[in-house]
Write a protein that holds these residues in place. Structure first.
Motif, PDB file in Angstrom:
ATOM      1  N   UNK A  27       0.835  -1.211   0.000  1.00  0.00           N
ATOM      2  CA  UNK A  27       0.000   0.000   0.000  1.00  0.00           C
ATOM      3  C   UNK A  27       0.866   1.256   0.000  1.00  0.00           C
ATOM      4  N   UNK A  28       2.185   1.094  -0.004  1.00  0.00           N
ATOM      5  CA  UNK A  28       3.059   2.279   0.036  1.00  0.00           C
ATOM      6  C   UNK A  28       3.144   2.949  -1.329  1.00  0.00           C
ATOM      7  N   UNK A  29       3.286   4.278  -1.287  1.00  0.00           N
ATOM      8  CA  UNK A  29       3.193   5.075  -2.513  1.00  0.00           C
ATOM      9  C   UNK A  29       4.499   5.209  -3.278  1.00  0.00           C
ATOM     10  N   UNK A  33      10.012   4.118   0.628  1.00  0.00           N
ATOM     11  CA  UNK A  33       9.642   3.525   1.921  1.00  0.00           C
ATOM     12  C   UNK A  33      10.724   2.579   2.434  1.00  0.00           C
ATOM     13  N   UNK A  34      11.348   1.811   1.517  1.00  0.00           N
ATOM     14  CA  UNK A  34      12.294   0.772   1.960  1.00  0.00           C
ATOM     15  C   UNK A  34      13.596   1.364   2.491  1.00  0.00           C
ATOM     16  N   UNK A  35      13.862   2.619   2.135  1.00  0.00           N
ATOM     17  CA  UNK A  35      15.041   3.288   2.714  1.00  0.00           C
ATOM     18  C   UNK A  35      14.761   3.612   4.186  1.00  0.00           C
ATOM     19  N   UNK A  36      13.624   4.254   4.416  1.00  0.00           N
ATOM     20  CA  UNK A  36      13.288   4.617   5.804  1.00  0.00           C
ATOM     21  C   UNK A  36      13.072   3.370   6.657  1.00  0.00           C
ATOM     22  N   UNK A  37      12.388   2.388   6.077  1.00  0.00           N
ATOM     23  CA  UNK A  37      12.103   1.172   6.855  1.00  0.00           C
ATOM     24  C   UNK A  37      13.400   0.497   7.320  1.00  0.00           C
ATOM     25  N   UNK A  38      14.371   0.375   6.403  1.00  0.00           N
ATOM     26  CA  UNK A  38      15.633  -0.282   6.771  1.00  0.00           C
ATOM     27  C   UNK A  38      16.351   0.494   7.882  1.00  0.00           C
TER      28      UNK A  38
END
Ligand code: SAM
Length: 206
Positions: A27-29, A33-38
């Motif tokens: 659902x991410x735009x 997102x995967x930079x912040x998530x990591x």
């Protein structure tokens, strides 16, 4: 798209990019997102009930992620020069962050209690002239540092995107004056060929 690459190169790379596929199936735009998530999974940045400021937030994947992490009693103040679709718990300010009235509007929403975390994925528009682009990027970074003096509560953190080049070492020294620890992060979703990297400055002191 970085300067020097054609739109066809960019399209081909997008098609092969596992992070683009992953984002499309979620659902991410944005794949951002995967930079912040990591970084968050490693450094435990975003905590329940906290106040997070997201600079350069559109299309909104960082704000989506932060909103999920701060849960029902947290809040996010996001700003971008481009419009952004609404997200629960996110108060969005539309405007140019380098405009003082926009910065002041953000500060007004943060309020006297201050923010726990400022995250910035902002990158100024590229001209293709490397010296100019680097100077603009560092000027933006300095503005964000100044903003932190008014926005962050003591003990707060800053995560900021920078580009390898002139001024980054001096910027670290500047951050050291008011933050207890300074770390570099290059998450897997940040392309190897990109000069971008993130600096995490922890525990702001007055
Ligand atoms: C890489 S994108 C951010 C992606 C975002 N982190 C996400 O997860 O969806 C960078 C954003 O910075 C914004 N930006 C660049 N300069 C800006 C400025 N001066 N004021 C506000 N936003 C700016 C751009 O409009 C763009 O949306």
């Amino acid at each position: 798209m970085s300067k020097g690459s054609t739109s066809n190169d960019w399209l081909q790379r997008q098609k092969k990019d596992p992070y683009v596929k992953q984002a499309q199936q979620s659902h991410y735009r944005s794949r951002a997102i995967y930079k912040l998530q990591e970084i968050d999974q490693k450094d435990k940045l975003i905590k329940p009930n906290s106040c997070v400021v997201d600079l350069g937030s559109a299309p909104g994947s960082w704000s989506q992620y932060a909103s999920e992490k701060v849960k029902s009693r947290g809040r996010i103040i996001s700003v971008d020069i481009l419009p952004m679709e609404p997200i629960e718990r996110v108060l969005f300010v539309l405007g140019d962050f380098t405009d003082e009235t926009v910065e002041n509007e953000c500060l007004g929403h943060i309020g006297k209690q201050g923010a726990d975390l400022v995250i910035s994925d902002m990158a100024p528009n590229l001209t293709g002239i490397r010296v100019t682009d680097q100077a603009r990027s560092m000027a933006m970074a300095e503005l964000i540092y100044e903003f932190c003096h008014q926005a962050l509560k003591p003990g707060g953190d800053l995560l900021i995107k920078l580009f390898e080049g002139a001024g980054t070492e001096q910027y670290r020294k500047l951050l050291k004056e008011r933050f207890t620890s300074i770390m570099t992060r290059k998450p897997g979703a940040s392309r190897d060929e990109s000069r971008e990297f993130y600096v995490l400055a922890r525990s702001y002191r007055l």
